[in-house]
Write a protein that holds these residues in place. Structure first.
Motif, PDB file in Angstrom:
ATOM      1  N   ILE A 161     -23.646 -29.749  23.716  1.00  0.00           N
ATOM      2  CA  ILE A 161     -22.673 -28.897  24.151  1.00  0.00           C
ATOM      3  C   ILE A 161     -21.927 -29.008  25.185  1.00  0.00           C
ATOM      4  CG2 ILE A 161     -23.228 -26.847  22.418  1.00  0.00           C
ATOM      5  CD1 ILE A 161     -24.097 -25.411  25.171  1.00  0.00           C
ATOM      6  N   LEU A 162     -20.645 -28.900  25.346  1.00  0.00           N
ATOM      7  CA  LEU A 162     -20.070 -28.991  26.663  1.00  0.00           C
ATOM      8  C   LEU A 162     -19.533 -27.470  27.124  1.00  0.00           C
ATOM      9  CD1 LEU A 162     -18.674 -30.947  28.800  1.00  0.00           C
ATOM     10  CD2 LEU A 162     -16.764 -31.205  27.123  1.00  0.00           C
ATOM     11  N   VAL A 163     -19.899 -27.145  28.382  1.00  0.00           N
ATOM     12  CA  VAL A 163     -19.340 -25.700  28.766  1.00  0.00           C
ATOM     13  C   VAL A 163     -18.747 -25.880  30.160  1.00  0.00           C
ATOM     14  CG1 VAL A 163     -20.975 -24.232  27.425  1.00  0.00           C
ATOM     15  CG2 VAL A 163     -21.918 -25.242  29.510  1.00  0.00           C
ATOM     16  N   HIS A 164     -17.722 -24.988  30.112  1.00  0.00           N
ATOM     17  CA  HIS A 164     -16.990 -24.925  31.485  1.00  0.00           C
ATOM     18  C   HIS A 164     -17.626 -23.343  31.884  1.00  0.00           C
ATOM     19  CE1 HIS A 164     -13.036 -23.880  33.847  1.00  0.00           C
ATOM     20  NE2 HIS A 164     -14.308 -24.045  34.546  1.00  0.00           N
ATOM     21  N   ILE A 165     -18.505 -23.253  33.000  1.00  0.00           N
ATOM     22  CA  ILE A 165     -18.905 -22.023  33.609  1.00  0.00           C
ATOM     23  C   ILE A 165     -18.040 -21.618  34.880  1.00  0.00           C
ATOM     24  CG2 ILE A 165     -21.075 -21.008  34.702  1.00  0.00           C
ATOM     25  CD1 ILE A 165     -22.586 -23.079  33.115  1.00  0.00           C
ATOM     26  N   ALA A 166     -18.067 -20.168  34.694  1.00  0.00           N
ATOM     27  CA  ALA A 166     -17.119 -19.654  35.742  1.00  0.00           C
ATOM     28  C   ALA A 166     -17.790 -20.214  37.179  1.00  0.00           C
ATOM     29  CB  ALA A 166     -17.203 -17.955  35.679  1.00  0.00           C
ATOM     30  N   HIS A 167     -17.023 -20.303  38.164  1.00  0.00           N
ATOM     31  CA  HIS A 167     -17.481 -20.856  39.475  1.00  0.00           C
ATOM     32  C   HIS A 167     -17.610 -19.704  40.493  1.00  0.00           C
ATOM     33  CE1 HIS A 167     -17.902 -23.892  42.211  1.00  0.00           C
ATOM     34  NE2 HIS A 167     -16.893 -23.721  43.197  1.00  0.00           N
TER      35      HIS A 167
ATOM     36  N   PHE B 142     -20.627 -31.875  35.982  1.00  0.00           N
ATOM     37  CA  PHE B 142     -19.532 -32.812  36.147  1.00  0.00           C
ATOM     38  C   PHE B 142     -18.380 -32.176  36.494  1.00  0.00           C
ATOM     39  CE2 PHE B 142     -16.367 -36.106  34.338  1.00  0.00           C
ATOM     40  CZ  PHE B 142     -17.340 -37.064  34.536  1.00  0.00           C
ATOM     41  N   PRO B 143     -17.893 -32.404  37.766  1.00  0.00           N
ATOM     42  CA  PRO B 143     -16.943 -32.049  38.350  1.00  0.00           C
ATOM     43  C   PRO B 143     -15.562 -31.670  37.599  1.00  0.00           C
ATOM     44  CG  PRO B 143     -17.037 -33.811  39.542  1.00  0.00           C
ATOM     45  CD  PRO B 143     -17.961 -33.956  38.298  1.00  0.00           C
ATOM     46  N   LEU B 144     -14.915 -30.363  37.724  1.00  0.00           N
ATOM     47  CA  LEU B 144     -13.576 -30.428  36.690  1.00  0.00           C
ATOM     48  C   LEU B 144     -12.474 -31.332  37.165  1.00  0.00           C
ATOM     49  CD1 LEU B 144     -13.208 -26.462  36.413  1.00  0.00           C
ATOM     50  CD2 LEU B 144     -13.739 -28.076  34.621  1.00  0.00           C
ATOM     51  N   ARG B 145     -11.938 -31.699  36.358  1.00  0.00           N
ATOM     52  CA  ARG B 145     -10.819 -32.818  36.946  1.00  0.00           C
ATOM     53  C   ARG B 145      -9.473 -31.538  37.157  1.00  0.00           C
ATOM     54  NH1 ARG B 145      -9.842 -35.146  32.475  1.00  0.00           N
ATOM     55  NH2 ARG B 145     -11.739 -36.177  32.552  1.00  0.00           N
ATOM     56  N   GLY B 146      -8.823 -32.053  38.214  1.00  0.00           N
ATOM     57  CA  GLY B 146      -7.548 -31.207  38.547  1.00  0.00           C
ATOM     58  C   GLY B 146      -7.872 -30.311  40.042  1.00  0.00           C
ATOM     59  N   GLU B 147      -7.156 -29.452  40.172  1.00  0.00           N
ATOM     60  CA  GLU B 147      -7.083 -28.741  41.335  1.00  0.00           C
ATOM     61  C   GLU B 147      -8.272 -27.559  41.310  1.00  0.00           C
ATOM     62  OE1 GLU B 147      -3.505 -27.709  43.001  1.00  0.00           O
ATOM     63  OE2 GLU B 147      -2.896 -29.881  43.098  1.00  0.00           O
ATOM     64  N   GLU B 148      -8.585 -26.859  40.134  1.00  0.00           N
ATOM     65  CA  GLU B 148      -9.514 -25.631  39.984  1.00  0.00           C
ATOM     66  C   GLU B 148     -10.768 -26.166  40.570  1.00  0.00           C
ATOM     67  OE1 GLU B 148     -10.800 -23.103  36.238  1.00  0.00           O
ATOM     68  OE2 GLU B 148      -9.534 -24.631  36.070  1.00  0.00           O
TER      69      GLU B 148
END
Ligand SMILES: O=C(O)C(=O)C[C@]1(C(=O)O)C=C[C@@H](O)C=C1
Length: 394
Positions: free
Chosen positions: A312-318, A343-349
């Motif tokens: 799975i690929l997950v984006h977890i709240a920072h 893996f760092p998020l791409r973009g400014e966030e």
């Protein structure tokens, strides 16, 4: 045509063919002119009898495989069936306990029969990181056999693009290595394109220093960054004077070593045969247990086998504690994690994506439960696929 030639040579990841190059020229006994003079009639007729049986049996096996695939309720799924490939591998290795054929050799024979059978139903097109005889090519041959239409491309990104555009049904890419860790280009492409993993191939990777010149004449060494890194200690201890150059694959390195004076490559035995290079030193990887895991990407969905992996690929709240909270869900549901990579998020966030794989299949109740609990907690979750876990191939 070059492709056909290459395909004929790729029988397994074994060392035998290329290793022949290392043998010093020996004086051969004078050869007799024909096989009838060398072999008594009784041996000749016995060999003919065996050959007749072999040809009959391999054709019978091929026809049965075609029948089995065509009569499957889902023939498309039967064409790509890592579970039965794995079961067959275990079965023939058990049968082959007394030799003299190696397991690699027997596996190669069966792979050829199966891949011929599948080709008669429809040719499978497979993109891989080329050119021929990269380790990714060897992994693709292990899974799909010599009769598949193998499509070499120059980058890992291009493998994903080929599958995404529907130019090939499958793609094979390296995903992680036991010495060097993740393969960033592969993880990056998974964040860009919605492609799924439908299988894996694990290969024991043994690197070699290949060149056309003497060892003392080598001034430049080419290879893929991952391969250079897997041999870092050996190279710095044994070739401190040589400049290291990163290229897109070990087989690209082998091509360069075949044309540039003073150049060497870190690549496979099979690449030494294909690009006509001498094996200057074999087995130069720093860790003898150097294993690379390759992912097969494609649309196929594999049924549970009882020995599966889910990615799975997950984006977890920072924010503080969110990774620990996420991992707690795996613990609570007794799910064994096999890999986690950030893996760092791409973009400014600010923030990270996590690649997580674990034992179990998405259709199993405790895995379904885990995924649905995760979905409630994370910012975004994508299931990248469930597929049978594979053993390490030598
Ligand atoms: O360059 C190759 O031959 C590849 O198939 C790529 C790759 C990798 O990137 O991990 C695959 C296996 C080895 O670990 C070294 C290189």
């Amino acid at each position: 045509m070059a492709k056909k030639k290459a395909v004929k040579k790729a029988t397994s990841t074994s060392k035998s063919k290329a290793a022949v190059k290392k043998q010093p020229a020996q004086k051969q006994p004078a050869r007799k002119s024909s096989s009838s003079k060398r072999n008594p009639a009784s041996i000749q007729s016995e060999l003919k009898k065996i050959d007749r049986e072999i040809v009959k049996l391999v054709n019978k096996r091929c026809s049965m495989t075609i029948k089995q695939i065509k009569s499957d309720p889902d023939p498309r799924a039967a064409m790509f069936d890592p579970k039965s490939d794995e079961e067959l591998r275990e079965f023939i290795e058990k049968l082959n306990s007394s030799g003299p054929l190696t397991n690699n050799a027997v596996r190669g024979i069966f792979r050829q029969i199966l891949s011929s059978a599948r080709r008669q139903i429809h040719p499978q097109r497979v993109a891989y990181l080329g050119p021929a005889y990269s380790y990714t090519h060897l992994a693709a041959l292990e899974r799909f056999g010599e009769e598949a239409d193998m499509v070499p491309v120059n980058t890992i990104g291009a493998v994903f693009e080929e599958v995404n555009r529907g130019n090939t049904e499958f793609g094979v890419v390296p995903i992680e290595n036991s010495t060097d860790g993740r393969v960033v280009d592969t993880l990056d492409m998974f964040t860009r394109l919605p492609l799924r993993i439908c299988g894996e191939v694990l290969i024991a990777v043994h690197h070699n220093l290949l060149a056309r010149c003497e060892r003392s004449e080598i001034t430049e060494i080419y290879s893929k960054p991952q391969a250079l890194s897997q041999c870092r200690e050996w190279l710095s201890r044994n070739m401190p004077q040589a400049h290291l150059h990163e290229v897109t694959s070990t087989s690209t390195a082998a091509q360069l070593a075949a044309t540039k004076p003073g150049a060497a490559a870190v690549a496979s035995h099979q690449a030494s045969v294909e690009y006509d290079l001498q094996i200057i030193v074999e087995g130069i990887e720093d860790n003898t247990n150097n294993v690379t895991r390759f992912a097969v990407i494609g649309e196929e969905v594999c049924e549970p086998t009882g020995k599966d992996r889910t990615a799975i690929l997950v984006h977890i709240a920072h924010k503080a504690g969110s990774l620990a909270d996420t991992l707690q869900i795996f613990k609570k549901n007794k799910v064994n994690l096999t890999w986690i990579e950030s893996f760092p998020l791409r973009g400014e966030e600010p923030g990270y994506l996590f690649f997580i794989d674990f034992e179990g299949h998405i259709q199993e109740a405790h895995i379904k439960r885990t995924i649905s609990e995760l979905e409630k907690r994370v910012v975004r979750l994508e299931t990248m696929g469930s597929y049978p876990r594979s053993g390490i191939l030598e």
